[in-house]
Design a protein around this motif. Structure first.
Motif, mmCIF file in Angstrom:
data_model
loop_
_atom_site.group_PDB
_atom_site.id
_atom_site.type_symbol
_atom_site.label_atom_id
_atom_site.label_comp_id
_atom_site.label_asym_id
_atom_site.label_seq_id
_atom_site.Cartn_x
_atom_site.Cartn_y
_atom_site.Cartn_z
ATOM 1 N N GLN A 173 -1.054 -17.818 38.224
ATOM 2 C CA GLN A 173 -1.207 -16.403 38.532
ATOM 3 C C GLN A 173 0.111 -15.745 38.906
ATOM 4 O OE1 GLN A 173 -4.064 -14.776 38.061
ATOM 5 N NE2 GLN A 173 -4.952 -16.714 37.330
ATOM 6 N N GLU A 174 0.980 -16.489 39.562
ATOM 7 C CA GLU A 174 2.273 -15.952 39.980
ATOM 8 C C GLU A 174 3.363 -16.941 39.567
ATOM 9 O OE1 GLU A 174 2.235 -15.127 44.106
ATOM 10 O OE2 GLU A 174 0.525 -13.764 44.014
ATOM 11 N N PRO A 175 3.693 -16.993 38.282
ATOM 12 C CA PRO A 175 4.694 -17.953 37.824
ATOM 13 C C PRO A 175 6.051 -17.701 38.452
ATOM 14 C CG PRO A 175 4.185 -16.362 36.102
ATOM 15 C CD PRO A 175 3.187 -16.146 37.191
ATOM 16 N N PRO A 176 6.741 -18.744 38.859
ATOM 17 C CA PRO A 176 8.058 -18.577 39.486
ATOM 18 C C PRO A 176 9.097 -18.117 38.472
ATOM 19 C CG PRO A 176 7.602 -20.895 39.082
ATOM 20 C CD PRO A 176 6.347 -20.154 38.735
ATOM 21 N N ASP A 177 10.183 -17.569 38.990
ATOM 22 C CA ASP A 177 11.268 -17.115 38.119
ATOM 23 C C ASP A 177 12.191 -18.264 37.706
ATOM 24 O OD1 ASP A 177 10.384 -14.514 38.171
ATOM 25 O OD2 ASP A 177 11.574 -14.008 39.954
ATOM 26 N N GLU A 178 12.019 -19.425 38.314
ATOM 27 C CA GLU A 178 12.870 -20.558 37.985
ATOM 28 C C GLU A 178 12.574 -21.064 36.560
ATOM 29 O OE1 GLU A 178 11.069 -20.400 40.725
ATOM 30 O OE2 GLU A 178 12.478 -20.423 42.408
ATOM 31 N N TRP A 179 13.647 -21.494 35.887
ATOM 32 C CA TRP A 179 13.507 -21.989 34.522
ATOM 33 C C TRP A 179 14.026 -23.419 34.425
ATOM 34 C CZ3 TRP A 179 11.201 -19.741 30.307
ATOM 35 C CH2 TRP A 179 10.819 -18.402 30.447
ATOM 36 N N ILE A 180 13.373 -24.185 33.578
ATOM 37 C CA ILE A 180 13.785 -25.567 33.287
ATOM 38 C C ILE A 180 14.430 -25.562 31.905
ATOM 39 C CG2 ILE A 180 12.986 -27.937 32.950
ATOM 40 C CD1 ILE A 180 10.455 -26.999 34.624
ATOM 41 N N ALA A 181 15.674 -25.961 31.839
ATOM 42 C CA ALA A 181 16.408 -25.936 30.573
ATOM 43 C C ALA A 181 16.598 -27.357 30.040
ATOM 44 C CB ALA A 181 17.770 -25.270 30.763
ATOM 45 N N TRP A 182 16.555 -27.480 28.728
ATOM 46 C CA TRP A 182 16.842 -28.780 28.080
ATOM 47 C C TRP A 182 17.468 -28.507 26.719
ATOM 48 C CZ3 TRP A 182 13.964 -30.200 23.627
ATOM 49 C CH2 TRP A 182 12.863 -29.396 23.349
ATOM 50 N N PRO A 183 18.252 -29.431 26.177
ATOM 51 C CA PRO A 183 18.949 -29.191 24.907
ATOM 52 C C PRO A 183 17.981 -28.868 23.784
ATOM 53 C CG PRO A 183 19.815 -31.148 25.986
ATOM 54 C CD PRO A 183 18.595 -30.749 26.761
ATOM 55 N N GLY A 184 18.327 -27.864 23.016
ATOM 56 C CA GLY A 184 17.504 -27.517 21.862
ATOM 57 C C GLY A 184 16.447 -26.489 22.140
#
Length: 267
Positions: A173-184
């Motif tokens: 309902q309230e997704p965080p602004d943090e992002w998980i990055a990975w190659p590609g």
């Protein structure tokens, strides 16, 4: 030791002609003309420096030299056939060596291999974690890779290239602004990664753990979405890379590989 060049086509013609004692019947067996048989025999006689056949009032006969060479030649052809059968043994084998990403194996491939083995009891699998392993060095039958396309290899796309933005269910309902990055998997414009991982599997685990949003292949997260571990907040949308099953042409032509490819592509 340097090996003598063997005129194998002419020797095969000689064997057929010797069995039938007829150029015409040998030609029928070999699907060529009698004249072609005669030309091959004359060329072989020139190569060997000896006469193999003579014509008599009763028909075609082998000379003494021709009879002397026939039995060893036929033993040699049997050895050739045995050698080819040994080289083709993998086609009839029930053993597969497969390279696949660990996370893809766990989420998608393993249950389908179990279903394949249920239909083909006795099948054995050896899994190699590095999907980019060299086919010859690792003795691979097939590999599954997250790529744009098969390139120089033969391949089949296991599912359309689709990607989805996911987040842990508790953050739906309230997704965080943090992002998980990975190659590609480039992040949306303006997004900054708070977690950097090395592959899609680590990104999936990070998202399930609640570390942030991740852009992932839909095929990889489909089960987690169905189980309620993740929720999709964007997509699925058309992506650039998909999971492909690939192999060099010699492996791709094997019956056992074709059977597995067909099964997985239809799963």
């Amino acid at each position: 030791m340097k090996r003598t060049h063997l005129p194998l086509n002419a020797l095969r013609v000689y064997d057929a002609a010797a069995r039938h004692l007829s150029f015409t019947r040998a030609a029928d067996e070999l699907a060529v003309t009698p004249a072609a048989v005669g030309q091959q025999i004359r060329a072989l006689e020139d190569h060997l420096g000896t006469v193999l056949f003579r014509r008599t009032s009763k028909g075609l006969e082998l000379t003494e030299e021709g009879r002397a060479g026939l039995e060893p030649l036929r033993e040699g052809f049997l050895k050739f056939e045995e050698s080819v059968q040994n080289m083709q043994a993998g086609q009839a084998s029930d053993r597969y060596t497969i390279a696949a990403p660990r996370e893809f194996y766990a989420q998608w491939l393993a249950p389908r291999l179990a279903a394949f083995r249920a239909e083909s009891p006795g099948t054995r699998f050896q899994l190699v974690e590095n999907e980019n392993a060299d086919f010859t060095e690792a003795n691979l039958d097939v590999a599954i890779r997250l790529i744009d396309g098969p390139g120089d290899l033969e391949g089949v796309e296991l599912a359309p290239a689709r990607r989805v933005v996911v987040v842990a269910a508790q953050h739906g309902q309230e997704p965080p602004d943090e992002w998980i990055a990975w190659p590609g998997a480039p992040l949306p414009e303006g997004a900054e990664a708070t977690v950097q991982v090395g592959n899609a599997g680590q990104a999936l685990s990070s998202a399930v753990a609640g570390l942030g949003r991740a852009v992932l292949p839909y095929l990889l997260v489909e089960e987690a979405l169905e189980q309620g571990k993740l929720v999709a907040i964007e997509g699925p949308d058309e992506g650039r890379r998909a999971y492909w099953m690939v192999a060099p042409l010699p492996q791709w032509r094997q019956k056992k590989v074709r059977a597995l490819v067909t099964f997985l592509a239809d799963s």
